[in-house]
Scaffold this motif. Structure first.
Motif, PDB file in Angstrom:
ATOM      1  N   UNK A  90       0.835  -1.194   0.000  1.00  0.00           N
ATOM      2  CA  UNK A  90       0.000   0.000   0.000  1.00  0.00           C
ATOM      3  C   UNK A  90       0.869   1.242   0.000  1.00  0.00           C
ATOM      4  N   UNK A  91       0.460   2.252  -0.749  1.00  0.00           N
ATOM      5  CA  UNK A  91       1.205   3.508  -0.755  1.00  0.00           C
ATOM      6  C   UNK A  91       0.271   4.677  -1.013  1.00  0.00           C
ATOM      7  N   UNK A  92       0.725   5.843  -0.597  1.00  0.00           N
ATOM      8  CA  UNK A  92      -0.020   7.083  -0.804  1.00  0.00           C
ATOM      9  C   UNK A  92       0.783   8.035  -1.663  1.00  0.00           C
ATOM     10  N   UNK A 149       0.507  -5.233  -6.386  1.00  0.00           N
ATOM     11  CA  UNK A 149       0.721  -6.646  -6.118  1.00  0.00           C
ATOM     12  C   UNK A 149       2.091  -6.920  -5.509  1.00  0.00           C
ATOM     13  N   UNK A 150       2.134  -7.914  -4.624  1.00  0.00           N
ATOM     14  CA  UNK A 150       3.365  -8.229  -3.900  1.00  0.00           C
ATOM     15  C   UNK A 150       4.508  -8.582  -4.841  1.00  0.00           C
ATOM     16  N   UNK A 151       4.229  -9.422  -5.822  1.00  0.00           N
ATOM     17  CA  UNK A 151       5.278  -9.855  -6.727  1.00  0.00           C
ATOM     18  C   UNK A 151       5.759  -8.772  -7.668  1.00  0.00           C
ATOM     19  N   UNK A 152       5.010  -7.675  -7.762  1.00  0.00           N
ATOM     20  CA  UNK A 152       5.373  -6.565  -8.651  1.00  0.00           C
ATOM     21  C   UNK A 152       5.906  -5.360  -7.884  1.00  0.00           C
ATOM     22  N   UNK A 153       6.007  -5.487  -6.562  1.00  0.00           N
ATOM     23  CA  UNK A 153       6.351  -4.335  -5.732  1.00  0.00           C
ATOM     24  C   UNK A 153       7.610  -3.621  -6.223  1.00  0.00           C
ATOM     25  N   UNK A 156       7.230  -2.016  -9.667  1.00  0.00           N
ATOM     26  CA  UNK A 156       6.232  -0.944  -9.626  1.00  0.00           C
ATOM     27  C   UNK A 156       6.799   0.306  -8.952  1.00  0.00           C
ATOM     28  N   UNK A 157       7.435   0.113  -7.798  1.00  0.00           N
ATOM     29  CA  UNK A 157       7.968   1.256  -7.066  1.00  0.00           C
ATOM     30  C   UNK A 157       9.080   1.933  -7.856  1.00  0.00           C
ATOM     31  N   UNK A 158       9.929   1.152  -8.519  1.00  0.00           N
ATOM     32  CA  UNK A 158      10.993   1.738  -9.341  1.00  0.00           C
ATOM     33  C   UNK A 158      10.402   2.528 -10.499  1.00  0.00           C
ATOM     34  N   UNK A 159       9.346   1.989 -11.098  1.00  0.00           N
ATOM     35  CA  UNK A 159       8.671   2.652 -12.222  1.00  0.00           C
ATOM     36  C   UNK A 159       8.047   3.972 -11.766  1.00  0.00           C
ATOM     37  N   UNK A 160       7.339   3.936 -10.649  1.00  0.00           N
ATOM     38  CA  UNK A 160       6.706   5.155 -10.136  1.00  0.00           C
ATOM     39  C   UNK A 160       7.762   6.183  -9.759  1.00  0.00           C
ATOM     40  N   UNK A 161       8.808   5.735  -9.076  1.00  0.00           N
ATOM     41  CA  UNK A 161       9.848   6.668  -8.624  1.00  0.00           C
ATOM     42  C   UNK A 161      10.570   7.330  -9.793  1.00  0.00           C
ATOM     43  N   UNK A 172       6.438  19.694 -10.824  1.00  0.00           N
ATOM     44  CA  UNK A 172       5.244  19.030 -10.314  1.00  0.00           C
ATOM     45  C   UNK A 172       5.305  18.814  -8.815  1.00  0.00           C
ATOM     46  N   UNK A 173       4.160  18.980  -8.153  1.00  0.00           N
ATOM     47  CA  UNK A 173       4.075  18.818  -6.694  1.00  0.00           C
ATOM     48  C   UNK A 173       3.474  17.457  -6.374  1.00  0.00           C
ATOM     49  N   UNK A 174       4.339  16.480  -6.102  1.00  0.00           N
ATOM     50  CA  UNK A 174       3.886  15.143  -5.738  1.00  0.00           C
ATOM     51  C   UNK A 174       4.951  14.473  -4.881  1.00  0.00           C
ATOM     52  N   UNK A 175       4.500  13.760  -3.866  1.00  0.00           N
ATOM     53  CA  UNK A 175       5.398  12.981  -3.018  1.00  0.00           C
ATOM     54  C   UNK A 175       4.702  11.666  -2.700  1.00  0.00           C
ATOM     55  N   UNK A 176       5.439  10.737  -2.089  1.00  0.00           N
ATOM     56  CA  UNK A 176       4.812   9.462  -1.773  1.00  0.00           C
ATOM     57  C   UNK A 176       5.249   8.955  -0.420  1.00  0.00           C
ATOM     58  N   UNK A 177       4.427   8.031   0.105  1.00  0.00           N
ATOM     59  CA  UNK A 177       4.749   7.327   1.340  1.00  0.00           C
ATOM     60  C   UNK A 177       4.345   5.882   1.161  1.00  0.00           C
ATOM     61  N   UNK A 178       5.275   4.958   1.413  1.00  0.00           N
ATOM     62  CA  UNK A 178       5.006   3.532   1.317  1.00  0.00           C
ATOM     63  C   UNK A 178       4.596   3.047   2.703  1.00  0.00           C
ATOM     64  N   UNK A 179       3.428   2.440   2.797  1.00  0.00           N
ATOM     65  CA  UNK A 179       2.841   2.119   4.103  1.00  0.00           C
ATOM     66  C   UNK A 179       3.361   0.796   4.670  1.00  0.00           C
ATOM     67  N   UNK A 180       4.679   0.704   4.847  1.00  0.00           N
ATOM     68  CA  UNK A 180       5.242  -0.511   5.429  1.00  0.00           C
ATOM     69  C   UNK A 180       4.918  -0.637   6.915  1.00  0.00           C
TER      70      UNK A 180
END
Length: 409
Positions: A90-92, A149-153, A156-161, A172-180
Motif C-alpha cells: 500500500x502507498x499514498x 501486487x506483492x510480486x510486482x512491488x 512498480x515502485x521503481x517505475x513510479x519513482x 510538479x508537486x507530488x510525493x509518496x509514502x510507502x505504508x510498510x
C-alpha cells in the motif's frame, strides 16, 4: 497466488520451488530460500492456527489451514473468509499534482473520481502492456491511496519513482509514502459487513463497493475500502501492524467461528470463479488492458485524450479491435492448466489457457485464457489440450460465479 489445478495447488507450489527455471520463478514470484522470506505481522498467528506456510513473492504465507482448499473456498461464499494480504504494497501519493502525475502512468480517469471512491486500473508501459493492475482510491484531490501486487512491488515502485523524479524536475508537486508500517487484511463473504459492523461505530451500510473511508475499527485508525478479490461483498482493511493480530482475533470472535482464516489456495480459486485476472498469469507486460477485457477500466476521457504510457497502441486497439481476447472456458476431463493449448474443432491452435482449475462452488472445471479475435464468441466449441490429450470445452462468459458486490439499489 498462481493459477493452475486447485486440488494439486500445494504440490504444484512445492514442485515449482524445486525448479531452477528463472523465467518460471520470476513469473510466479517465488522466493528461493526460507531464510530470505519476509513475515507478516500475523505469521505466528497463522502458525498457531494450523496455517501451512509456503514461499510466495518473497514472503512466508499460508496456502491453507486445517480445512481443505475446497471447503475453505465454499465457506467464503456461504459465510466468510479472512485473508492476510499484508504482503501486498500500500502507498499514498500526495500533493496538488498527484492526480495528473498518476494519470501519466495509469488508464483510469483519476480526476473524474469523487473523493472517497476508487477503481481498478492498470499501469501500462510504452507498448501499452500491463506493468501491473492496482486498486486506486482518490482519498482527496491531493491524496491518492493505492495497493500494488506483492510480486510486482519492486518493479512498480521503481517505475513510479523514476517517473516521479522526472515529473518533479518539471515543477510538479507530488510525493509518496510507502505504508510498510501497516498491514492489510481482506474480509470477504456474506458475513463480512455484519461482522465488521460490530467493531466500528460508522454505518457500513452507507459505504458501497469501491468506496473508501478512514475510520476507527476495533480501536485503531484504519483505511477501509469496500472491495476484494473474490467476487463477494467485502472489505480490505489497512491497519497499523501492531494492531493487526488483535483485529484478526476480534473478527473471528465476532463471527462465532463462521468466518475462517483462509489461505492463498482458496483465494486463487475464488478469484478464478469470479473471472478476475492474476498478474503473471492472465496479465503480463505484453498484454494490453483491451486484450485482457478491461476496456471498462479505461476512463471515457482517457480514451479521448490519451496521455498515459502506450496510449497510441491502446487507443488504436479500441478503434480497430484487438487481435486476441481474454475469455472464459468450461471444460471436460482433467482441469486445464496454465499454458494448455486451445484448439478449434479442426485441430488448429487458436489460443492458450492462462489460469484453470476445478471450481469448488460450481463443481466443474473452469479456466480463462486468450484466443484469436473472431473465435471468442460465447458458446464456441473448442478442444483444450491437457498433457497432450484433447478434451471438449466451450467458451463462456465470465464471471463463472455471479458477483455480489454491495452497490446502491
Amino acid at each position: 497466488m498462481r493459477g493452475g489445478s486447485l486440488w494439486q495447488l500445494g504440490q504444484s507450489i512445492t514442485r515449482r520451488l524445486a525448479q531452477t527455471d528463472k523465467k518460471a520463478v520470476s513469473r510466479r514470484c517465488f522466493a528461493s530460500g526460507a531464510a530470505d522470506l519476509k513475515k507478516t505481522a500475523l505469521y505466528d498467528f497463522h502458525v498457531a492456527h494450523g496455517g501451512k506456510m509456503v514461499p510466495f513473492a518473497g514472503w512466508s504465507m499460508p496456502i491453507q489451514y486445517k480445512d481443505s482448499i475446497i471447503d475453505s473456498t465454499v465457506n467464503c461464499r456461504v459465510n466468510g473468509s479472512l485473508f492476510d494480504v499484508a504482503h501486498m504494497c500500500g502507498l499514498s501519493l500526495k500533493g496538488k499534482d498527484c492526480v495528473p502525475f498518476l494519470e501519466t502512468l495509469v488508464v483510469a480517469d483519476v480526476a473524474g473520481l469523487a473523493p472517497g471512491t476508487g477503481s481498478l486500473t492498470v499501469f501500462t508501459n510504452e507498448k501499452g502492456g500491463a506493468i501491473d493492475d492496482s486498486v486506486i482510491t482518490k482519498v482527496t484531490d491531493e491524496h491518492i491511496y493505492l495497493v500494488v501486487n506483492a510480486g510486482c512491488r519492486d518493479k512498480d515502485l521503481a517505475h513510479i519513482e523514476e517517473h516521479m523524479k522526472a515529473f518533479k524536475s518539471k515543477g510538479g508537486d507530488v510525493s509518496w509514502h510507502i505504508h510498510d508500517e501497516r498491514s492489510l487484511l481482506a474480509l470477504q463473504g456474506p458475513l463480512a459487513a455484519p461482522v465488521l459492523q460490530h467493531l466500528t461505530k460508522e454505518d457500513l451500510s452507507k459505504l458501497y463497493f469501491g468506496q473508501f473511508q478512514i475510520l476507527d475499527i476495533n480501536g485503531s485508525t484504519c483505511f477501509l475500502t469496500r472491495t476484494g478479490y473474490t467476487g463477494e461483498d467485502g472489505f480490505e482493511i489497512s491497519v497499523p501492524s501492531e494492531h493487526a493480530v488483535d483485529l484478526a482475533k476480534a473478527i473471528l470472535e465476532k463471527s462465532e467461528g463462521k468466518v475462517r482464516l483462509t489461505g492463498l489456495g482458496a483465494r486463487d480459486s475464488l478469484r478464478l470463479e469470479a473471472g478476475l485476472c492474476l498478474y503473471g498469469n492472465d496479465m503480463e507486460q505484453h498484454i494490453t488492458p483491451v486484450e485482457a477485457g478491461l476496456t471498462w477500466a479505461i476512463g471515457k476521457r482517457r480514451r479521448a485524450e490519451g496521455g498515459f504510457l502506450g496510449a497510441d497502441v491502446i487507443l488504436k486497439q479500441l478503434q480497430d479491435g484487438p487481435t486476441i481476447r481474454r475469455v472464459g472456458f468450461f471444460s471436460s476431463g482433467p482441469p486445464a492448466r496454465s499454458h494448455s493449448e486451445v484448439h478449434d474443432e479442426n485441430g488448429d491452435k487458436i489460443g492458450e489457457i492462462t489460469s484453470g482449475g476445478f471450481s469448488p462452488n460450481l463443481k466443474k472445471n473452469v479456466a480463462m485464457g486468450y484466443v484469436k479475435s473472431g473465435q471468442h464468441k460465447n458458446g464456441t466449441k473448442v478442444k483444450i489440450l491437457v498433457r497432450g490429450k484433447p478434451y471438449e470445452g466451450n467458451i463462456t462468459k465470465m464471471p463463472f460465479v455471479a458477483t455480489k458486490y454491495y452497490k446502491p439499489s
